[in-house]
Design a protein around this motif. Structure first.
Motif, PDB file in Angstrom:
ATOM      1  N   ILE A 124      34.241 -50.308 -36.127  1.00  0.00           N
ATOM      2  CA  ILE A 124      34.876 -50.549 -34.579  1.00  0.00           C
ATOM      3  C   ILE A 124      35.238 -52.109 -34.742  1.00  0.00           C
ATOM      4  CG2 ILE A 124      34.823 -50.718 -32.407  1.00  0.00           C
ATOM      5  CD1 ILE A 124      33.215 -48.225 -32.017  1.00  0.00           C
ATOM      6  N   VAL A 125      34.268 -53.029 -35.077  1.00  0.00           N
ATOM      7  CA  VAL A 125      34.632 -54.527 -35.092  1.00  0.00           C
ATOM      8  C   VAL A 125      35.435 -54.869 -36.119  1.00  0.00           C
ATOM      9  CG1 VAL A 125      33.392 -56.714 -34.837  1.00  0.00           C
ATOM     10  CG2 VAL A 125      32.369 -54.950 -33.535  1.00  0.00           C
ATOM     11  N   PRO A 126      35.291 -54.385 -37.195  1.00  0.00           N
ATOM     12  CA  PRO A 126      36.089 -54.767 -38.378  1.00  0.00           C
ATOM     13  C   PRO A 126      37.536 -54.079 -38.084  1.00  0.00           C
ATOM     14  CG  PRO A 126      33.917 -53.959 -39.320  1.00  0.00           C
ATOM     15  CD  PRO A 126      34.014 -53.874 -38.010  1.00  0.00           C
ATOM     16  N   LEU A 148      41.050 -46.936 -35.691  1.00  0.00           N
ATOM     17  CA  LEU A 148      40.251 -47.602 -34.695  1.00  0.00           C
ATOM     18  C   LEU A 148      39.985 -46.399 -33.663  1.00  0.00           C
ATOM     19  CD1 LEU A 148      38.377 -49.839 -33.427  1.00  0.00           C
ATOM     20  CD2 LEU A 148      40.501 -50.612 -32.470  1.00  0.00           C
ATOM     21  N   VAL A 149      40.903 -45.765 -33.020  1.00  0.00           N
ATOM     22  CA  VAL A 149      40.844 -44.786 -32.058  1.00  0.00           C
ATOM     23  C   VAL A 149      39.894 -43.824 -32.637  1.00  0.00           C
ATOM     24  CG1 VAL A 149      42.033 -43.228 -30.667  1.00  0.00           C
ATOM     25  CG2 VAL A 149      42.867 -45.462 -30.811  1.00  0.00           C
ATOM     26  N   LEU A 150      40.079 -43.380 -33.840  1.00  0.00           N
ATOM     27  CA  LEU A 150      39.573 -42.244 -34.270  1.00  0.00           C
ATOM     28  C   LEU A 150      37.979 -42.641 -34.499  1.00  0.00           C
ATOM     29  CD1 LEU A 150      41.735 -40.598 -36.926  1.00  0.00           C
ATOM     30  CD2 LEU A 150      41.072 -39.615 -34.823  1.00  0.00           C
ATOM     31  N   ALA A 151      37.760 -43.753 -35.058  1.00  0.00           N
ATOM     32  CA  ALA A 151      36.326 -44.509 -34.899  1.00  0.00           C
ATOM     33  C   ALA A 151      35.701 -44.559 -33.870  1.00  0.00           C
ATOM     34  CB  ALA A 151      36.430 -45.920 -35.643  1.00  0.00           C
ATOM     35  N   ILE A 152      36.405 -44.811 -32.689  1.00  0.00           N
ATOM     36  CA  ILE A 152      35.874 -44.705 -31.334  1.00  0.00           C
ATOM     37  C   ILE A 152      35.357 -43.240 -31.033  1.00  0.00           C
ATOM     38  CG2 ILE A 152      36.285 -44.923 -28.997  1.00  0.00           C
ATOM     39  CD1 ILE A 152      37.910 -47.576 -29.764  1.00  0.00           C
ATOM     40  N   ILE A 181      36.636 -60.960 -46.020  1.00  0.00           N
ATOM     41  CA  ILE A 181      35.720 -61.236 -46.868  1.00  0.00           C
ATOM     42  C   ILE A 181      34.669 -62.113 -46.157  1.00  0.00           C
ATOM     43  CG2 ILE A 181      34.586 -62.279 -48.667  1.00  0.00           C
ATOM     44  CD1 ILE A 181      36.871 -61.113 -50.295  1.00  0.00           C
ATOM     45  N   LEU A 182      35.162 -63.374 -45.424  1.00  0.00           N
ATOM     46  CA  LEU A 182      34.359 -64.251 -44.528  1.00  0.00           C
ATOM     47  C   LEU A 182      33.971 -63.544 -43.529  1.00  0.00           C
ATOM     48  CD1 LEU A 182      36.465 -67.726 -45.196  1.00  0.00           C
ATOM     49  CD2 LEU A 182      34.443 -66.973 -46.287  1.00  0.00           C
ATOM     50  N   LEU A 183      34.947 -62.651 -42.503  1.00  0.00           N
ATOM     51  CA  LEU A 183      34.480 -62.143 -41.509  1.00  0.00           C
ATOM     52  C   LEU A 183      33.423 -60.827 -41.699  1.00  0.00           C
ATOM     53  CD1 LEU A 183      37.937 -61.674 -39.757  1.00  0.00           C
ATOM     54  CD2 LEU A 183      36.238 -63.157 -39.002  1.00  0.00           C
ATOM     55  N   TYR A 184      33.621 -60.476 -42.758  1.00  0.00           N
ATOM     56  CA  TYR A 184      32.430 -59.471 -43.282  1.00  0.00           C
ATOM     57  C   TYR A 184      31.177 -60.195 -43.151  1.00  0.00           C
ATOM     58  CZ  TYR A 184      29.123 -56.815 -45.980  1.00  0.00           C
ATOM     59  OH  TYR A 184      27.988 -56.442 -46.482  1.00  0.00           O
ATOM     60  N   THR A 243      25.849 -61.036 -41.043  1.00  0.00           N
ATOM     61  CA  THR A 243      24.986 -62.164 -40.474  1.00  0.00           C
ATOM     62  C   THR A 243      24.334 -61.746 -39.095  1.00  0.00           C
ATOM     63  OG1 THR A 243      25.877 -63.849 -42.030  1.00  0.00           O
ATOM     64  CG2 THR A 243      24.506 -64.514 -40.252  1.00  0.00           C
ATOM     65  N   ILE A 244      25.372 -61.752 -38.283  1.00  0.00           N
ATOM     66  CA  ILE A 244      25.125 -61.227 -36.852  1.00  0.00           C
ATOM     67  C   ILE A 244      24.631 -59.710 -36.711  1.00  0.00           C
ATOM     68  CG2 ILE A 244      26.359 -63.256 -36.032  1.00  0.00           C
ATOM     69  CD1 ILE A 244      28.630 -61.150 -35.085  1.00  0.00           C
ATOM     70  N   GLY A 245      24.440 -58.749 -37.731  1.00  0.00           N
ATOM     71  CA  GLY A 245      24.065 -57.585 -37.704  1.00  0.00           C
ATOM     72  C   GLY A 245      25.051 -56.540 -37.283  1.00  0.00           C
ATOM     73  N   LYS A 246      26.341 -57.004 -37.274  1.00  0.00           N
ATOM     74  CA  LYS A 246      27.235 -55.690 -36.905  1.00  0.00           C
ATOM     75  C   LYS A 246      27.595 -54.913 -37.917  1.00  0.00           C
ATOM     76  CE  LYS A 246      28.058 -57.308 -32.442  1.00  0.00           C
ATOM     77  NZ  LYS A 246      27.791 -56.383 -31.396  1.00  0.00           N
ATOM     78  N   THR A 247      27.389 -55.071 -39.082  1.00  0.00           N
ATOM     79  CA  THR A 247      27.673 -54.286 -40.223  1.00  0.00           C
ATOM     80  C   THR A 247      26.171 -54.487 -40.759  1.00  0.00           C
ATOM     81  OG1 THR A 247      28.627 -56.015 -41.655  1.00  0.00           O
ATOM     82  CG2 THR A 247      29.846 -54.475 -40.182  1.00  0.00           C
ATOM     83  N   GLU A 248      25.919 -52.980 -41.547  1.00  0.00           N
ATOM     84  CA  GLU A 248      24.843 -53.006 -42.440  1.00  0.00           C
ATOM     85  C   GLU A 248      25.185 -53.231 -44.110  1.00  0.00           C
ATOM     86  OE1 GLU A 248      22.094 -49.913 -41.888  1.00  0.00           O
ATOM     87  OE2 GLU A 248      22.420 -50.001 -39.815  1.00  0.00           O
TER      88      GLU A 248
END
Length: 185
Positions: free
Chosen positions: A62-64, A103-107, A38-41, A46-51
């Motif tokens: 990918i990042v999560p 992750l591989v499938l997301a890539i 939750i904190l990482l989300y 905040t840094i714009g990696k997820t909407e």
């Protein structure tokens, strides 16, 4: 869902495990599988990696998923090493494999259902627990199947996934747990 598998294991295992050890594992896993993500989300938002929390695009996943792989490795090494509770160690090895595949499938721009991955993994782990301890857990297994069906139905109803994404998700959750089953049965 990993926490659900751990609580299920501790509630069904006939082995003696000191209550303090159970509480320590559950608290550690609660921090690492609920609070930290939750904190990482919020950090990623905040840094714009997820909407949004829904991670609608494969790029957002990918990042999560990468962070989840790191958390899983941390759990395997520090919280549930192989010399303590072998069943939970391999349960998290299966989770790690499922996350890497996702992750591989997301890539590769394919969005498998993470919800289905989670419930299928717990379902297969519960089947393994039933076989391992020779216990009749049919009620629990039926409940997990109903939950899996409800999750799949809700994902379709919300138009979050297609049928193929749900099927892939279920298989990605189920087969790694099936793959590691012989190592602890």
């Amino acid at each position: 869902m990993p926490l659900l598998g751990v609580v299920f294991y501790f509630s069904k295992s006939p082995r003696f495990i000191p209550q303090e050890a159970i509480e320590a594992k559950i608290i550690s896993l609660s921090i690492l599988t609920i609070i930290l993500p939750i904190l990482l989300y919020f950090l990623l938002k905040t840094i714009g990696k997820t909407e949004s929390i829904y991670l609608k695009t494969t790029k957002e996943r990918i990042v999560p998923l990468s962070l989840n792989i790191i958390i899983s490795i941390l759990i395997i090494i520090r919280v549930l090493p192989s010399n303590q509770i072998i069943e939970l160690y391999y349960f998290f090895i299966g989770i790690l494999i499922s996350t890497i595949i996702c992750l591989v499938l997301a890539i590769l721009k394919f969005k498998a259902s993470i919800h289905m991955i989670a419930i299928a993994g717990v379902l297969m782990f519960a089947i393994g627990i039933s076989l391992h301890f020779g216990k009749n857990l049919n009620g629990s297994l039926a409940l997990f199947c109903i939950i899996a069906g409800a999750i799949a139905t809700s994902r379709l109803h919300l138009k979050a996934h297609t049928n193929i994404e749900l099927i892939f998700g279920f298989c990605i959750g189920l087969f790694p747990q099936l793959l590691v089953l012989p190592y602890w049965l």
